[in-house]
Design an enzyme around this catalytic site. Sequence first.
Site, PDB file in Angstrom:
ATOM      1  N   ARG A 128     115.628  99.120  -7.875  1.00  0.00           N
ATOM      2  CA  ARG A 128     114.350  98.543  -8.341  1.00  0.00           C
ATOM      3  C   ARG A 128     113.267  98.517  -7.263  1.00  0.00           C
ATOM      4  NH1 ARG A 128     117.901  94.800 -10.983  1.00  0.00           N
ATOM      5  NH2 ARG A 128     118.277  95.583 -13.065  1.00  0.00           N
ATOM      6  N   LYS A 150     100.807 107.068  -5.944  1.00  0.00           N
ATOM      7  CA  LYS A 150     101.258 107.704  -7.188  1.00  0.00           C
ATOM      8  C   LYS A 150     102.487 108.539  -6.871  1.00  0.00           C
ATOM      9  CE  LYS A 150      97.137 108.102 -10.051  1.00  0.00           C
ATOM     10  NZ  LYS A 150      96.172 109.038 -10.686  1.00  0.00           N
ATOM     11  N   GLU A 192      91.502 119.830  -3.090  1.00  0.00           N
ATOM     12  CA  GLU A 192      91.403 118.364  -3.191  1.00  0.00           C
ATOM     13  C   GLU A 192      90.352 117.831  -2.207  1.00  0.00           C
ATOM     14  OE1 GLU A 192      92.898 116.999  -5.677  1.00  0.00           O
ATOM     15  OE2 GLU A 192      94.975 117.674  -5.929  1.00  0.00           O
ATOM     16  N   LYS A 234      89.582 108.603  -0.347  1.00  0.00           N
ATOM     17  CA  LYS A 234      90.715 108.216  -1.214  1.00  0.00           C
ATOM     18  C   LYS A 234      91.063 106.745  -1.005  1.00  0.00           C
ATOM     19  CE  LYS A 234      94.745 109.215  -3.600  1.00  0.00           C
ATOM     20  NZ  LYS A 234      95.672 110.193  -4.103  1.00  0.00           N
ATOM     21  N   GLU A 244      94.458 102.428 -11.397  1.00  0.00           N
ATOM     22  CA  GLU A 244      93.633 103.313 -12.238  1.00  0.00           C
ATOM     23  C   GLU A 244      93.169 102.642 -13.533  1.00  0.00           C
ATOM     24  OE1 GLU A 244      94.683 107.504 -11.877  1.00  0.00           O
ATOM     25  OE2 GLU A 244      94.050 107.806 -13.934  1.00  0.00           O
ATOM     26  N   ARG A 248      89.469 105.010 -10.290  1.00  0.00           N
ATOM     27  CA  ARG A 248      90.472 105.917  -9.703  1.00  0.00           C
ATOM     28  C   ARG A 248      90.636 107.191 -10.541  1.00  0.00           C
ATOM     29  NH1 ARG A 248      96.360 104.785  -6.828  1.00  0.00           N
ATOM     30  NH2 ARG A 248      96.723 106.992  -6.417  1.00  0.00           N
ATOM     31  N   ASN A 252      90.734 112.524 -10.620  1.00  0.00           N
ATOM     32  CA  ASN A 252      91.352 113.574 -11.439  1.00  0.00           C
ATOM     33  C   ASN A 252      90.375 114.662 -11.847  1.00  0.00           C
ATOM     34  OD1 ASN A 252      94.130 112.870 -11.712  1.00  0.00           O
ATOM     35  ND2 ASN A 252      93.435 111.062 -12.814  1.00  0.00           N
ATOM     36  N   HIS A 255      91.625 118.023 -13.007  1.00  0.00           N
ATOM     37  CA  HIS A 255      93.081 117.947 -13.174  1.00  0.00           C
ATOM     38  C   HIS A 255      93.536 118.126 -14.618  1.00  0.00           C
ATOM     39  CE1 HIS A 255      92.922 116.744  -9.023  1.00  0.00           C
ATOM     40  NE2 HIS A 255      94.219 116.530  -8.966  1.00  0.00           N
ATOM     41  N   HIS A 259      96.172 120.740 -14.857  1.00  0.00           N
ATOM     42  CA  HIS A 259      97.544 120.444 -15.299  1.00  0.00           C
ATOM     43  C   HIS A 259      97.922 121.362 -16.460  1.00  0.00           C
ATOM     44  CE1 HIS A 259      97.608 116.088 -13.478  1.00  0.00           C
ATOM     45  NE2 HIS A 259      97.714 117.045 -12.572  1.00  0.00           N
ATOM     46  N   HIS A 272      99.291 123.856  -7.357  1.00  0.00           N
ATOM     47  CA  HIS A 272      98.525 122.719  -7.882  1.00  0.00           C
ATOM     48  C   HIS A 272      97.053 122.815  -7.455  1.00  0.00           C
ATOM     49  CE1 HIS A 272      97.592 118.636  -9.140  1.00  0.00           C
ATOM     50  NE2 HIS A 272      97.121 118.391  -7.928  1.00  0.00           N
TER      51      HIS A 272
HETATM   52  P1  NAD Z   1     104.364 121.547  -1.950  1.00  0.00           P
HETATM   53  O1  NAD Z   1     104.899 120.222  -1.670  1.00  0.00           O
HETATM   54  O2  NAD Z   1     105.073 122.408  -2.931  1.00  0.00           O
HETATM   55  O3  NAD Z   1     104.219 122.334  -0.579  1.00  0.00           O
HETATM   56  C1  NAD Z   1     103.691 123.623  -0.586  1.00  0.00           C
HETATM   57  C2  NAD Z   1     104.611 124.642   0.107  1.00  0.00           C
HETATM   58  O4  NAD Z   1     104.449 124.548   1.513  1.00  0.00           O
HETATM   59  C3  NAD Z   1     106.083 124.452  -0.153  1.00  0.00           C
HETATM   60  O5  NAD Z   1     106.701 125.708  -0.216  1.00  0.00           O
HETATM   61  C4  NAD Z   1     106.548 123.697   1.093  1.00  0.00           C
HETATM   62  O6  NAD Z   1     107.925 123.878   1.358  1.00  0.00           O
HETATM   63  C5  NAD Z   1     105.720 124.353   2.143  1.00  0.00           C
HETATM   64  N1  NAD Z   1     105.428 123.568   3.333  1.00  0.00           N
HETATM   65  C6  NAD Z   1     105.145 122.242   3.376  1.00  0.00           C
HETATM   66  N2  NAD Z   1     104.778 121.909   4.621  1.00  0.00           N
HETATM   67  C7  NAD Z   1     104.840 123.013   5.364  1.00  0.00           C
HETATM   68  C8  NAD Z   1     104.563 123.298   6.710  1.00  0.00           C
HETATM   69  N3  NAD Z   1     104.064 122.376   7.537  1.00  0.00           N
HETATM   70  N4  NAD Z   1     104.772 124.552   7.170  1.00  0.00           N
HETATM   71  C9  NAD Z   1     105.219 125.520   6.322  1.00  0.00           C
HETATM   72  N5  NAD Z   1     105.464 125.321   5.026  1.00  0.00           N
HETATM   73  C10 NAD Z   1     105.275 124.074   4.557  1.00  0.00           C
HETATM   74  O7  NAD Z   1     102.843 121.469  -2.473  1.00  0.00           O
HETATM   75  P2  NAD Z   1     101.619 120.540  -2.085  1.00  0.00           P
HETATM   76  O8  NAD Z   1     100.426 121.346  -2.347  1.00  0.00           O
HETATM   77  O9  NAD Z   1     101.801 119.875  -0.792  1.00  0.00           O
HETATM   78  O10 NAD Z   1     101.719 119.372  -3.182  1.00  0.00           O
HETATM   79  C11 NAD Z   1     101.538 119.647  -4.546  1.00  0.00           C
HETATM   80  C12 NAD Z   1     102.157 118.526  -5.346  1.00  0.00           C
HETATM   81  O11 NAD Z   1     101.499 117.307  -5.041  1.00  0.00           O
HETATM   82  C13 NAD Z   1     102.062 118.718  -6.824  1.00  0.00           C
HETATM   83  O12 NAD Z   1     103.296 118.430  -7.422  1.00  0.00           O
HETATM   84  C14 NAD Z   1     101.038 117.699  -7.250  1.00  0.00           C
HETATM   85  O13 NAD Z   1     101.233 117.244  -8.557  1.00  0.00           O
HETATM   86  C15 NAD Z   1     101.257 116.616  -6.245  1.00  0.00           C
HETATM   87  N6  NAD Z   1     100.111 115.728  -6.038  1.00  0.00           N
HETATM   88  C16 NAD Z   1     100.321 114.403  -6.080  1.00  0.00           C
HETATM   89  C17 NAD Z   1      99.286 113.541  -5.856  1.00  0.00           C
HETATM   90  C18 NAD Z   1      99.529 112.073  -5.824  1.00  0.00           C
HETATM   91  O14 NAD Z   1      98.566 111.301  -5.780  1.00  0.00           O
HETATM   92  N7  NAD Z   1     100.765 111.638  -5.805  1.00  0.00           N
HETATM   93  C19 NAD Z   1      98.001 114.032  -5.588  1.00  0.00           C
HETATM   94  C20 NAD Z   1      97.819 115.399  -5.548  1.00  0.00           C
HETATM   95  C21 NAD Z   1      98.891 116.252  -5.772  1.00  0.00           C
HETATM   96  N1  GLY Z   2      95.491 112.242  -7.051  1.00  0.00           N
HETATM   97  C1  GLY Z   2      94.923 111.306  -7.944  1.00  0.00           C
HETATM   98  C2  GLY Z   2      95.180 109.886  -7.578  1.00  0.00           C
HETATM   99  O1  GLY Z   2      95.830 109.605  -6.596  1.00  0.00           O
HETATM  100  O2  GLY Z   2      94.750 109.014  -8.254  1.00  0.00           O
END
Ligand code: NAD
Ligand code: GLY
Length: 385
Positions: A128, A150, A192, A234, A244, A248, A252, A255, A259, A272
Amino acid sequence: MASAIAAGDGRRRLQVALGVRAYAIHIGPGLLDDPALLRPQIVASQVLIVSNETIAPLYLARVQATLAGYHLGSVILPDGEAYKDLTHLNLIFDALLTQRCGRDCTIVALGGGVVGDMAGFAAACYQRGVAFIQIPTTLLAQVDSSVGGKTGVNHPAGKNMIGAFHQPRAVIADTDTLNTLPPRELAAGFAEVIKYGLIRDPDFFSWLERHSTRLCAREPALLAEAIARSCRNKAEVVGADEFEAGQRALLNLGHTFGHAIEAGMGYGTWLHGEAVAAGMAMAADLSWRLGWLEAAALERIRRVITAFGLPVDPPAELPAARWLELMAVDKKVQAGVLRLVLLRGIGAAVVTADFPAGHLRATLDGCLQAAAGVSSTASRAPAGE
Ligand code: NAD
Ligand code: GLY
């Protein structure tokens, strides 16, 4: 609320002001090896580091060395958005249980947004709720996903549909890790970054226009500045609206379209950030069709997205009807009504359901025609209603 403090060694520290859940974002070079940042955030003795098969060989040993003396475990996930699902989330729970982690354990997310979202969601659910720390290693994760709490995973029907709000205890963004990031992933992170300029920070947008070449060349001081300005934006938004209820949702921008691209094309086909980039251009196109955005502003937006090596056109393969189905599965839908983030100008975003369906359809048709190679001027003729 979230002012950045720059130290002489190139480090910056911002605060996410969330009362009892407040935490610091540390940005700078060499942070992975700094015990003074990481160790005070560990709750008790047990630590599970969650990473993936690409990042672990690069950085896991350094984080383990920084945490020497704790009871350390690790779980290495397969790499990719396609594995951000409930099945692979279970690998984290398996590791937590096999390693007999208690409620006072700390989960450390070492990786990009996929690792961070999954580790954070596991932390939100395990017994939890346990503590977690974000060590983001992609630009996208350093400017966006590691901040704000998130967490979650995808479902085949919709992106990030299963998740929870769960704030980290700290975000430690070591900018040196960006040196190993592939160029396509760096570009995806800039989507972003551009987003913050578009939704609420027009000066930052102009700064990005001026510095795109040097940012793409990874000039360290400029990259650190872009990360800090993004995180400040942010942190201010999250500090004002953690769950949100209102503003907030502006984060998006692009997005809902993005998405749909990610789910419709199959997770991982478009990154993404690439999907968000095309989505922001589509949101700008619709804003222009509604008469809310000048044609010159639309062109500026498309130019800056392109300057960072990102797409402005969606994939031509998805028919408009499929877009509408996919866009209906969105967390901003209220009482069955689709709401979108649109622009009243650069730096002035709104969340609204106040757009005629015909205009959205014209944006979809126009952008899909542009993607299919029909001249973008012809495909952006004004809507008929
Ligand atoms: P990712 O986590 O898939 O990383 C991208 C690629 O880079 C992967 O292959 C990873 O292994 C590689 N990588 C990571 N760090 C590295 C480094 N330093 N050197 C070499 N390779 C490296 O993608 P991302 O773009 O970081 O994240 C996308 C995800 O984030 C999506 O799932 C999206 O929905 C999510 N997201 C979440 C939020 C949130 O608020 N929680 C906001 C925006 C995006
Ligand atoms: N990436 C959108 C949020 O964190 O609200």
